[in-house]
Write an enzyme that holds these catalytic residues in place. Structure first.
Site, PDB file in Angstrom:
ATOM      1  N   GLU A 100      28.510  66.235  47.426  1.00  0.00           N
ATOM      2  CA  GLU A 100      27.644  65.183  47.993  1.00  0.00           C
ATOM      3  C   GLU A 100      28.439  64.283  48.931  1.00  0.00           C
ATOM      4  O   GLU A 100      29.536  63.848  48.609  1.00  0.00           O
ATOM      5  CB  GLU A 100      27.039  64.370  46.849  1.00  0.00           C
ATOM      6  CG  GLU A 100      25.640  63.891  47.136  1.00  0.00           C
ATOM      7  CD  GLU A 100      24.645  65.044  47.258  1.00  0.00           C
ATOM      8  OE1 GLU A 100      24.363  65.450  48.410  1.00  0.00           O
ATOM      9  OE2 GLU A 100      24.169  65.529  46.232  1.00  0.00           O
ATOM     10  N   THR A 113      29.745  65.209  51.592  1.00  0.00           N
ATOM     11  CA  THR A 113      30.872  65.994  52.120  1.00  0.00           C
ATOM     12  C   THR A 113      30.502  66.689  53.416  1.00  0.00           C
ATOM     13  O   THR A 113      31.379  67.050  54.194  1.00  0.00           O
ATOM     14  CB  THR A 113      31.321  67.063  51.098  1.00  0.00           C
ATOM     15  OG1 THR A 113      30.151  67.734  50.612  1.00  0.00           O
ATOM     16  CG2 THR A 113      32.062  66.437  49.937  1.00  0.00           C
ATOM     17  N   SER A 146      12.346  66.526  52.535  1.00  0.00           N
ATOM     18  CA  SER A 146      11.039  66.891  53.085  1.00  0.00           C
ATOM     19  C   SER A 146      11.101  66.923  54.616  1.00  0.00           C
ATOM     20  O   SER A 146      10.433  67.743  55.241  1.00  0.00           O
ATOM     21  CB  SER A 146       9.975  65.905  52.618  1.00  0.00           C
ATOM     22  OG  SER A 146      10.295  64.588  53.022  1.00  0.00           O
ATOM     23  N   SER A 147      11.917  66.049  55.227  1.00  0.00           N
ATOM     24  CA  SER A 147      11.949  66.038  56.694  1.00  0.00           C
ATOM     25  C   SER A 147      12.650  67.272  57.245  1.00  0.00           C
ATOM     26  O   SER A 147      12.187  67.854  58.228  1.00  0.00           O
ATOM     27  CB  SER A 147      12.558  64.750  57.232  1.00  0.00           C
ATOM     28  OG  SER A 147      13.725  64.425  56.561  1.00  0.00           O
ATOM     29  N   ASP A 167      20.959  69.772  54.891  1.00  0.00           N
ATOM     30  CA  ASP A 167      19.538  69.880  54.541  1.00  0.00           C
ATOM     31  C   ASP A 167      18.827  70.919  55.403  1.00  0.00           C
ATOM     32  O   ASP A 167      18.063  71.757  54.911  1.00  0.00           O
ATOM     33  CB  ASP A 167      18.845  68.519  54.692  1.00  0.00           C
ATOM     34  CG  ASP A 167      19.535  67.440  53.881  1.00  0.00           C
ATOM     35  OD1 ASP A 167      20.326  67.788  52.980  1.00  0.00           O
ATOM     36  OD2 ASP A 167      19.301  66.254  54.160  1.00  0.00           O
ATOM     37  N   TYR A 170      23.738  54.743  54.308  1.00  0.00           N
ATOM     38  CA  TYR A 170      24.269  56.060  54.680  1.00  0.00           C
ATOM     39  C   TYR A 170      25.193  55.923  55.892  1.00  0.00           C
ATOM     40  O   TYR A 170      26.316  56.434  55.897  1.00  0.00           O
ATOM     41  CB  TYR A 170      23.097  56.987  54.999  1.00  0.00           C
ATOM     42  CG  TYR A 170      23.477  58.431  55.287  1.00  0.00           C
ATOM     43  CD1 TYR A 170      23.599  59.354  54.257  1.00  0.00           C
ATOM     44  CD2 TYR A 170      23.689  58.875  56.584  1.00  0.00           C
ATOM     45  CE1 TYR A 170      23.924  60.673  54.508  1.00  0.00           C
ATOM     46  CE2 TYR A 170      24.013  60.189  56.852  1.00  0.00           C
ATOM     47  CZ  TYR A 170      24.118  61.096  55.815  1.00  0.00           C
ATOM     48  OH  TYR A 170      24.446  62.405  56.082  1.00  0.00           O
TER      49      TYR A 170
HETATM   50  C1  GLA Z   1      21.398  63.395  53.148  1.00  0.00           C
HETATM   51  C2  GLA Z   1      21.823  63.981  54.482  1.00  0.00           C
HETATM   52  C3  GLA Z   1      22.749  65.169  54.273  1.00  0.00           C
HETATM   53  C4  GLA Z   1      23.917  64.814  53.347  1.00  0.00           C
HETATM   54  C5  GLA Z   1      23.402  64.138  52.083  1.00  0.00           C
HETATM   55  C6  GLA Z   1      24.526  63.606  51.219  1.00  0.00           C
HETATM   56  O1  GLA Z   1      20.616  64.329  52.446  1.00  0.00           O
HETATM   57  O2  GLA Z   1      20.695  64.384  55.222  1.00  0.00           O
HETATM   58  O3  GLA Z   1      23.219  65.640  55.517  1.00  0.00           O
HETATM   59  O4  GLA Z   1      24.846  64.015  54.025  1.00  0.00           O
HETATM   60  O5  GLA Z   1      22.536  63.044  52.381  1.00  0.00           O
HETATM   61  O6  GLA Z   1      25.291  64.662  50.704  1.00  0.00           O
END
Ligand code: GLA
Length: 386
Positions: free
Chosen positions: A35, A37, A128-129, A173, A222
């Site tokens: 996570e 990473t 979801s996005s 994602d 974030y």
């Molecule tokens: C979100 C971001 C991913 C990743 C995670 C954390 O989901 O969209 O790219 O950075 O957070 O691991």
């Protein structure tokens, strides 16, 4: 309730009429380990889940996109040639962003009518996005007779999100939505984009545990975390100019250079450099049949995200704590960006039903939130449903 496929097809017919549309879909994802990473060039281990974004579509003869959303009940129209990144975060921006990114890549995108539906909970950290972006990419490629390349389309969908929607996410994602393999988790090297499919044994169930917490704060937090990683890298490069990303930093090197780093940047980096080793160890443990070791890595990952990276919250910590204490729970951790959304547990299959029921009860006894737990098998990445 009808399935997202039925909803998309029905919405399409209601909005646009004509012959039955084609369907494309892409799954949401849950990340098992690794996570924060991905934007450090590191390793992640997500899997597609059996919740999808579905796009019903039909090509048009012009360069216009008409799109209707089943969740938001509205129809929007855009001209592909007029699309400009604008930082909007509405559902249509994810659709238009992908058309924009396809156009910018030099591909000849045709106009299309689209109806989108889905059962990936929105804002729950199950991507979801990304599922929507990749399902739209799958649909527009099919409508425009463009070849489908899952890796290229993951990158293109990430570009849509970074540059068009204005969210600085990593590649995990979109990659999971595009390239997941049924029955497997995906060990992804976010630098080389090489993957290994890791078969998940039937003896273990993956249980997604939605805390019901939705926080807008996640976006700025974030970006903060990304900035700390950049700061840590800038300081470390003074000692070792060839380092490219935290992915290249060993725990020993970080410790040796500790005095160069601001304490917060050090703490964030301390999470990343160890977390980055976990997906590979987890995959090795699963392959060796040592599910207990895999579970322990998940527990360690959670503690690190809570104490060092500081992206958990009281509800996530509570969910993980009650999960870890249940019989049959091999390991549990928060998953995704954090600050709410979901945790994930690896549970002995024989205990999964009881686990799901009792953890949900215990959580609801403490928090009056729409929590939901469900076990899921790893689902395939984006595809046409013809
Ligand atoms: C979100 C971001 C991913 C990743 C995670 C954390 O989901 O969209 O790219 O950075 O957070 O691991």
């Amino acid at each position: 309730m009808s399935s997202p496929r039925e909803q998309a097809a029905r919405r399409f017919q209601d909005a646009f009429g004509g012959p039955a549309p084609r369907l494309a879909e892409a799954p949401g994802r849950v990340n098992l380990i690794g996570e924060h990473t991905d934007y450090n060039d590191g390793f992640v281990l997500p899997m597609g889940i059996e919740r999808h974004a579905v796009v019903a579509f039909r090509a048009r003869d012009d360069r216009r996109l008409r799109a209707v959303s089943s969740a938001f009940g509205e129809t929007r129209e855009v001209e592909i040639d007029a699309l400009q990144p604008g930082g909007g975060h509405q559902w249509i921006d994810y659709v238009a962003g992908v058309a924009w990114a396809l156009r910018e890549s030099g591909r000849l995108v045709r106009g299309a009518d689209l109806a989108v539906a889905g059962d990936v909970p929105i804002g729950a950290g199950l991507s979801s996005s990304a599922a929507l972006e990749v399902a739209v990419a799958r649909a527009l490629c099919a409508a425009s007779s463009l070849p489908w390349d899952a890796v290229e389309m993951a990158l293109l969908s990430q570009r849509a999100e970074n540059a068009y929607v204005g969210m600085a996410c990593g590649v995990m994602d979109q990659f999971a939505a595009a390239a997941s393999v049924e029955g497997h988790a995906l060990l992804l090297d976010c630098r080389s984009l090489e993957t290994q499919a890791v078969a998940l044994p039937a003896a273990a169930a993956v249980v997604v545990m939605d805390t019901g917490v939705r926080r807008a704060l996640a976006r700025s937090a974030y970006n903060d975390r990304r900035r700390s990683c950049d700061e840590a890298m800038a300081a470390l490069r003074e000692a070792a100019p060839n380092l490219r990303a935290l992915r290249d930093v060993t725990p020993a090197l970080l410790e040796a250079e500790r005095s160069r780093l601001d304490p917060v940047a050090f703490q964030r980096a301390a999470h990343v450099v160890v977390e980055n080793l976990r997906p590979v160890s987890f995959a090795a443990a699963v392959r060796a049949g040592d599910l207990a070791a895999a579970g322990r890595l998940m527990n360690e990952s959670h503690a690190s995200l809570r104490d060092l990276y500081e992206v958990s919250c009281a509800e996530l910590d509570f969910m993980v704590e009650i999960a870890q204490a249940r019989p049959g729970c091999l390991g549990a951790r928060m998953t995704g960006a954090g600050f709410g959304g979901c945790a994930v547990a690896l549970v002995e299959s024989a205990q999964a039903e009881e686990f799901t029921r009792t953890v949900e009860l215990a959580y609801r006894a403490r928090y009056d939130l729409p929590a939901a737990l469900f076990a899921c098998r790893p689902a395939a990445g984006a595809r046409l449903v013809d």
